[in-house]
Structure formats: C-alpha cells, structure tokens
Design an enzyme around this catalytic site. Structure first.
Site, PDB file in Angstrom:
ATOM      1  N   TYR A  51       0.854  -1.201   0.000  1.00 56.69           N
ATOM      2  CA  TYR A  51       0.000   0.000   0.000  1.00 56.69           C
ATOM      3  C   TYR A  51       0.886   1.247   0.000  1.00 56.69           C
ATOM      4  O   TYR A  51       1.111   1.856   1.052  1.00 56.69           O
ATOM      5  CB  TYR A  51      -0.918   0.009   1.223  1.00 56.69           C
ATOM      6  CG  TYR A  51      -1.783  -1.216   1.364  1.00 56.69           C
ATOM      7  CD1 TYR A  51      -2.867  -1.431   0.515  1.00 56.69           C
ATOM      8  CD2 TYR A  51      -1.519  -2.174   2.349  1.00 56.69           C
ATOM      9  CE1 TYR A  51      -3.664  -2.559   0.639  1.00 56.69           C
ATOM     10  CE2 TYR A  51      -2.310  -3.301   2.490  1.00 56.69           C
ATOM     11  CZ  TYR A  51      -3.379  -3.487   1.629  1.00 56.69           C
ATOM     12  OH  TYR A  51      -4.160  -4.609   1.752  1.00 56.69           O
ATOM     13  N   TRP A  55      -3.698   6.256   2.753  1.00 58.71           N
ATOM     14  CA  TRP A  55      -5.073   5.768   2.919  1.00 58.71           C
ATOM     15  C   TRP A  55      -5.758   6.545   4.032  1.00 58.71           C
ATOM     16  O   TRP A  55      -5.157   6.870   5.053  1.00 58.71           O
ATOM     17  CB  TRP A  55      -5.083   4.277   3.237  1.00 58.71           C
ATOM     18  CG  TRP A  55      -5.362   3.416   2.052  1.00 58.71           C
ATOM     19  CD1 TRP A  55      -6.534   2.812   1.712  1.00 58.71           C
ATOM     20  CD2 TRP A  55      -4.426   3.059   1.003  1.00 58.71           C
ATOM     21  NE1 TRP A  55      -6.391   2.107   0.534  1.00 58.71           N
ATOM     22  CE2 TRP A  55      -5.123   2.244   0.084  1.00 58.71           C
ATOM     23  CE3 TRP A  55      -3.090   3.360   0.773  1.00 58.71           C
ATOM     24  CZ2 TRP A  55      -4.518   1.713  -1.053  1.00 58.71           C
ATOM     25  CZ3 TRP A  55      -2.478   2.850  -0.354  1.00 58.71           C
ATOM     26  CH2 TRP A  55      -3.184   2.038  -1.260  1.00 58.71           C
ATOM     27  N   TRP A  57      -8.515   6.072   6.418  1.00 59.32           N
ATOM     28  CA  TRP A  57      -8.663   5.713   7.832  1.00 59.32           C
ATOM     29  C   TRP A  57      -7.363   5.175   8.402  1.00 59.32           C
ATOM     30  O   TRP A  57      -7.134   5.272   9.597  1.00 59.32           O
ATOM     31  CB  TRP A  57      -9.864   4.809   8.067  1.00 59.32           C
ATOM     32  CG  TRP A  57      -9.821   3.346   7.686  1.00 59.32           C
ATOM     33  CD1 TRP A  57      -9.176   2.761   6.652  1.00 59.32           C
ATOM     34  CD2 TRP A  57     -10.521   2.299   8.371  1.00 59.32           C
ATOM     35  NE1 TRP A  57      -9.431   1.415   6.633  1.00 59.32           N
ATOM     36  CE2 TRP A  57     -10.260   1.101   7.678  1.00 59.32           C
ATOM     37  CE3 TRP A  57     -11.355   2.259   9.484  1.00 59.32           C
ATOM     38  CZ2 TRP A  57     -10.781  -0.131   8.072  1.00 59.32           C
ATOM     39  CZ3 TRP A  57     -11.885   1.036   9.877  1.00 59.32           C
ATOM     40  CH2 TRP A  57     -11.602  -0.140   9.186  1.00 59.32           C
ATOM     41  N   ASP A  58      -6.474   4.676   7.541  1.00 60.39           N
ATOM     42  CA  ASP A  58      -5.136   4.335   8.032  1.00 60.39           C
ATOM     43  C   ASP A  58      -4.459   5.561   8.628  1.00 60.39           C
ATOM     44  O   ASP A  58      -3.865   5.500   9.709  1.00 60.39           O
ATOM     45  CB  ASP A  58      -4.273   3.790   6.890  1.00 60.39           C
ATOM     46  CG  ASP A  58      -4.713   2.424   6.417  1.00 60.39           C
ATOM     47  OD1 ASP A  58      -4.041   1.436   6.729  1.00 60.39           O
ATOM     48  OD2 ASP A  58      -5.743   2.344   5.717  1.00 60.39           O
ATOM     49  N   ASP A 196     -12.869  -4.930   3.609  1.00 63.87           N
ATOM     50  CA  ASP A 196     -13.163  -5.103   2.194  1.00 63.87           C
ATOM     51  C   ASP A 196     -13.841  -6.411   1.818  1.00 63.87           C
ATOM     52  O   ASP A 196     -14.778  -6.429   1.027  1.00 63.87           O
ATOM     53  CB  ASP A 196     -11.872  -5.023   1.366  1.00 63.87           C
ATOM     54  CG  ASP A 196     -11.010  -3.834   1.716  1.00 63.87           C
ATOM     55  OD1 ASP A 196     -11.446  -2.992   2.524  1.00 63.87           O
ATOM     56  OD2 ASP A 196      -9.902  -3.735   1.186  1.00 63.87           O
ATOM     57  N   ARG A 229      -6.050 -13.615  -0.110  1.00 65.82           N
ATOM     58  CA  ARG A 229      -6.602 -12.375  -0.652  1.00 65.82           C
ATOM     59  C   ARG A 229      -8.019 -12.606  -1.196  1.00 65.82           C
ATOM     60  O   ARG A 229      -8.471 -13.741  -1.318  1.00 65.82           O
ATOM     61  CB  ARG A 229      -5.699 -11.865  -1.793  1.00 65.82           C
ATOM     62  CG  ARG A 229      -4.225 -11.657  -1.412  1.00 65.82           C
ATOM     63  CD  ARG A 229      -4.031 -10.507  -0.475  1.00 65.82           C
ATOM     64  NE  ARG A 229      -4.461  -9.241  -1.075  1.00 65.82           N
ATOM     65  CZ  ARG A 229      -4.467  -8.077  -0.430  1.00 65.82           C
ATOM     66  NH1 ARG A 229      -4.100  -8.002   0.825  1.00 65.82           N
ATOM     67  NH2 ARG A 229      -4.873  -6.980  -1.045  1.00 65.82           N
ATOM     68  N   TYR A 394      -8.395 -12.547   3.892  1.00 65.29           N
ATOM     69  CA  TYR A 394      -8.666 -11.127   4.120  1.00 65.29           C
ATOM     70  C   TYR A 394     -10.079 -10.838   4.628  1.00 65.29           C
ATOM     71  O   TYR A 394     -11.065 -11.012   3.912  1.00 65.29           O
ATOM     72  CB  TYR A 394      -8.473 -10.431   2.773  1.00 65.29           C
ATOM     73  CG  TYR A 394      -7.807  -9.079   2.820  1.00 65.29           C
ATOM     74  CD1 TYR A 394      -6.527  -8.922   3.314  1.00 65.29           C
ATOM     75  CD2 TYR A 394      -8.461  -7.957   2.319  1.00 65.29           C
ATOM     76  CE1 TYR A 394      -5.909  -7.687   3.314  1.00 65.29           C
ATOM     77  CE2 TYR A 394      -7.852  -6.720   2.309  1.00 65.29           C
ATOM     78  CZ  TYR A 394      -6.579  -6.586   2.820  1.00 65.29           C
ATOM     79  OH  TYR A 394      -5.989  -5.364   2.827  1.00 65.29           O
ATOM     80  N   TRP A 395     -10.192 -10.387   5.893  1.00 66.86           N
ATOM     81  CA  TRP A 395     -11.433  -9.946   6.515  1.00 66.86           C
ATOM     82  C   TRP A 395     -12.516 -11.027   6.587  1.00 66.86           C
ATOM     83  O   TRP A 395     -13.662 -10.726   6.909  1.00 66.86           O
ATOM     84  CB  TRP A 395     -12.008  -8.700   5.825  1.00 66.86           C
ATOM     85  CG  TRP A 395     -11.186  -7.464   6.061  1.00 66.86           C
ATOM     86  CD1 TRP A 395     -10.423  -6.807   5.155  1.00 66.86           C
ATOM     87  CD2 TRP A 395     -11.039  -6.751   7.293  1.00 66.86           C
ATOM     88  NE1 TRP A 395      -9.801  -5.709   5.735  1.00 66.86           N
ATOM     89  CE2 TRP A 395     -10.168  -5.653   7.046  1.00 66.86           C
ATOM     90  CE3 TRP A 395     -11.558  -6.903   8.576  1.00 66.86           C
ATOM     91  CZ2 TRP A 395      -9.797  -4.736   8.047  1.00 66.86           C
ATOM     92  CZ3 TRP A 395     -11.202  -6.000   9.568  1.00 66.86           C
ATOM     93  CH2 TRP A 395     -10.329  -4.934   9.294  1.00 66.86           C
ATOM     94  N   GLU A 438       0.093  -6.987   9.388  1.00 65.66           N
ATOM     95  CA  GLU A 438      -1.160  -6.392   8.940  1.00 65.66           C
ATOM     96  C   GLU A 438      -2.340  -7.013   9.689  1.00 65.66           C
ATOM     97  O   GLU A 438      -3.251  -6.307  10.133  1.00 65.66           O
ATOM     98  CB  GLU A 438      -1.296  -6.624   7.435  1.00 65.66           C
ATOM     99  CG  GLU A 438      -2.488  -5.963   6.792  1.00 65.66           C
ATOM    100  CD  GLU A 438      -2.525  -6.208   5.287  1.00 65.66           C
ATOM    101  OE1 GLU A 438      -3.455  -5.698   4.645  1.00 65.66           O
ATOM    102  OE2 GLU A 438      -1.635  -6.912   4.752  1.00 65.66           O
TER     103      GLU A 438
END
Length: 482
Positions: A51, A55, A57-58, A196, A229, A394-395, A438
């Site tokens: 990244y 970004w 909210w980062d 995401d 991912r 991821y999430w 992360e």
C-alpha cells in the site's frame, strides 16, 4: 542522532506524549521504527510495498499513535489527508503519491480519473485521489492529536484549520450518503467500509456483474498469497462497482432510498456509523476548544445512536448487523444481512449505547461466535461459527489490530476494565511478536499479510502509552481531565 532516535527520545516538554512509567521500551522503539520507515515526509503509508500511497482511515489511526512520538507529525498526517478533500465534503479513501509508478498499485490514479470524472463533485485539481471514502475516524483522531500537545496545537491553529473540513466531511456523510432516508450514512462499495472482503458483503455483491478479468491487473497478488486475498470473482465485482460510480461522475443519491447505485449496492454498516457518531462527539469537543458550543453535536450523536439501535440492532444475533438497502423488504428499508461480523461489535465504543445492549455485545464478543478472551487471542473479523470463516483470508476471519483497538477502547467506555486489560496485553504481545503484521490468525496469533504495517505499529504505541480512563481523551461525553 538518527531520525528514529529523535522520535523515541523522551522530552520533558512533552511529558504526556512520550514514555510513561513502566513502558516496554523495546515495543516503543520497534513501533517508532516502523512509523519512521513508512513516513514519506508529509504522510505515512500503510505498507511500503503493498500500500504505497496514503489511505484515509489508516492515516487517522496512524495519527493516533504518531502523536506519542511527534505531535507535529501527527498533525501533518491529518492536514495532508484533508488537503485532498473534495468540494462536496468527501474525504477520498486514497491520496496518490505521484512519485509511485502506476503499476505499483491497482486501482491506480488513471482508473479513478478523479480530476475529470469527479469535477462536478469538486475533486481537487492538484492531487490525484480515489472517488470513494472510508470510515470517518478523522475528527476523533484530530481531537486525540490535539490532546497530546495542546500548546503546539493552539500555536499552530491546528484545530481551527481542520474543524471546517471535518464539519464538511460529516455533512457530506449525514446528508449525501443518507441513502436509506433513516439518518444513517451508507457505503456504496465494500472498500468504503474498510473491511473489504467481509462475508457481510457477499449477498449485496452477488447482484453485481463482475468486470472482465482481462480488464484489470491485480497488483496485490505480487505481495500476498492468492489464498489469503479476495478471489478474482470478488475483485471483479469491486472493480465493476468502482467503475460504475466513476462513470456516473461520483454522484450520490439524495436519501429516501434513492441513489442505490446501478448495481444496487448500498449498505448501512454499524461500524462506519459508530465511528461517525464517535467523531461527532469529538467534533463537539473541538468546537468547545475553539470557543463554540458543542451541545448540538453531542445531541446529534445521541440521536444517531438511537437511530443506529433502531435500524441495525438484531436481538436474535445479540449484536448489530448491516442493512442491505438494495434488498427488497416490506417496510421499504432493505433487509438486515444475517452475518455476524466484527463491525457489529464496534458500536461498543459509544457511551450513549443502552446498558443492556452494551452488556449483550460483551457477551457476544466473549461467546462462541468471537471467543474473545477464551478461544481467540484477538477478536476475529468474522463469526468463528460462520460457514465462510477462514482464519487467513482477508477480513473473512483474521484478526486486525484496528478493530482490536476499537474494542479495547469500547470495553473501557463501558467499565469492562479487566477484559480491556487482557485485550491490551494481547495486542501488544502479538504486534511485537509478529513484526507489526497487517493481521493475524485469531486463534494462534500467527502473523499474516504485510509486516511493518502502519496502523498496527501506531495503535500498539497508543495502547502502550494511553492510560485506562478513556472517556475524555476519546472526545466522548464526560468530564475533561486537566
């Protein structure tokens, strides 16, 4: 003295912003090195390779931790982001660094075409951005950054300069994004909510025709394993949604259910709105600091809390759920999405949450669906018992440090100090052991994704330095400490 050493050296002039008694200097120094390595001169990238831009909210979360090293840098972080705000008030989710090659990240600036496609919405001409947004943590971050060094903040006029931009940002969300007509802000893309790839998006995404695979190249797979991912099918749907929004000039609806995009994706998310409410409380604090009454903003935050409960609380699940505005329902309000995600626990952050709901959220967080304090080391991003749970993808199950930070703060807001202490210690241990990864496997704590991740270092640093009474510093209602 090198730049990292300057950041980690205590200063008598900034006693509240540097090493507290008994802190782990190794965690402090290691986190500072991550933030120094990711600093570009005006902002901090989440990750140098995966990244490489700024970004939204980062940067807010990073500023919250960076304030303990350099309040000036933390202020600059937020000022850089807000300088890219659009004329309609939106804060874009990416501010692109022009020195980074186009093929280093997708979607790149030539996909978003902000200056041309976003002209009617007031996109800036001198910087390239995306056209979507991310959760509104920024006013909360600005207040915390101010609290780190009020003298410096006042001398620079920090709050006076960011307040109008933050107020415009909230107006955009409360008016242009009230697509359901009930008072809550809606997201029009999964990337806007920040989580995401959550299974909570599977149902509304199923109505989206994916962009052809040959129409884009995924740069994320150059830096992460495909099995961790989003799938190509999901990514194709993300691209389609973004392209349709761009091709429509980034126009939003005007409420009352209008504006649910051509693909029908519009969702009221509990975490997004809880952060908006928390930031409304923080804006009230900022207004009071600037000599204006904050009563109306506190009252608005309380009204929004009641609306959040009315529209998104699900007693059967024991938590908040997302509302799919594109799905048919007899009352015309869309349907609740029957998926338990960590986003439904984030409203614990709100001081105005009814006590019985707060206690129910704690039971849900510590019960079999999330296992906090029992089977998991950090709260998973998705229901442990859900069919789509995956501890690494991821999430869809892994634990993230920003949601752990939000829940730690929320536990303290509702006087669950023992549980908050345990979560704090787990965050600090796993962040340091995993080289500030992360995200992690919620069961084992195994590091996943990128390492040297910006908000992981920043929020570990904040928990290392913050005391255990959070109400005033979080900008929520309650008495200020001197």
């Amino acid at each position: 003295m090198d730049r990292t050493a300057q950041l980690v050296t205590p200063s008598a002039q900034h006693s509240i912003a540097y090493d507290p008694p008994g802190s782990s200097h190794s965690v402090h120094t290691a986190a500072a090195r991550v933030l120094e390595a990711n600093w570009t001169g005006t902002s901090t990238v989440p990750s140098r390779h995966l990244y490489p831009h700024q970004w939204s909210w980062d940067s807010a979360f990073i500023a919250i931790g960076l304030r303990h090293l350099s309040p000036l840098r933390a202020q600059t972080e937020l000022e850089t982001l807000l300088a890219a705000q659009w004329g309609d008030g939106r804060v874009p989710h990416i501010v692109f660094n022009p020195s980074v090659p186009l093929d280093a990240y997708f979607p790149s600036p030539d996909f978003w075409r902000s200056a041309t496609a976003g002209r009617a919405a007031g996109a800036p001409r001198t910087v390239q951005t995306s056209g979507i947004v991310q959760p509104p943590v920024h006013a909360l971050a600005a207040w915390l950054v101010h609290r780190a060094d009020p003298g410096l903040s006042r001398a620079r006029g920090f709050l006076a300069r960011v307040y109008p931009r933050l107020a415009a940002w909230h107006r955009y969300l409360l008016h242009r994004r009230d697509l359901g007509g009930g008072g809550l802000a809606s997201v029009v893309h999964p990337w806007e909510q920040g989580m995401d790839n959550s299974p909570a998006w599977d149902l509304p995404l199923s109505r989206v025709t994916p962009a052809p695979a040959r129409s884009f190249r995924r740069a994320d797979l150059d830096h992460g394993a495909a099995e961790d991912r989003p799938t190509d099918l999901d990514y194709g749907r993300y691209v389609r949604l973004a392209a349709d929004y761009r091709d429509g000039g980034y126009r939003d609806g005007t409420g009352g259910g209008r504006g649910v995009g051509t693909a029908g994706f519009a969702v009221e998310d509990p975490a997004f709105n809880a952060l908006l409410i928390a930031s409304e409380h923080a804006l009230a604090r900022i207004a009071a600091e600037l000599g204006a009454p904050g009563t109306a903003r506190h009252a608005r935050a309380e009204r929004l809390t009641a609306v959040l409960v009315e529209r998104l609380w699900d007693p059967a699940s024991g938590m908040f759920l997302c509302r799919d505005l594109g799905a048919p329902a007899q009352d015309g309000r869309g349907s609740l999405i029957p998926e338990r995600s960590v986003c439904g626990l984030v409203p614990l952050l709100l001081p105005g949450l009814p006590r019985d709901l707060a206690l129910t959220l704690v039971r849900t967080a510590t019960g079999p669906h999330f296992g906090l304090g029992t089977s998991t080391r950090l709260p998973p991003s998705y229901d442990l018992l859900g069919e789509a749970f995956d501890p690494h993808r991821y999430w869809r199950g892994p634990a993230w440090f920003n949601t752990a930070w939000l829940l730690e703060r929320g536990l303290r807001v509702h006087a669950e100090h023992r549980r908050a202490d345990a979560l704090r210690e787990s965050v600090l241990a796993l962040a340091a052991a995993g080289d500030f990864a992360e995200y992690v496997d919620p069961y084992t704590g195994e590091a996943c994704g990128a390492t040297g991740f910006g908000w992981t270092a920043a929020l570990a640093l904040d928990l290392l330095h913050s005391d255990t009474t959070v109400t005033a510093d979080m900008g929520l209602k309650g008495g200020d400490r001197p």
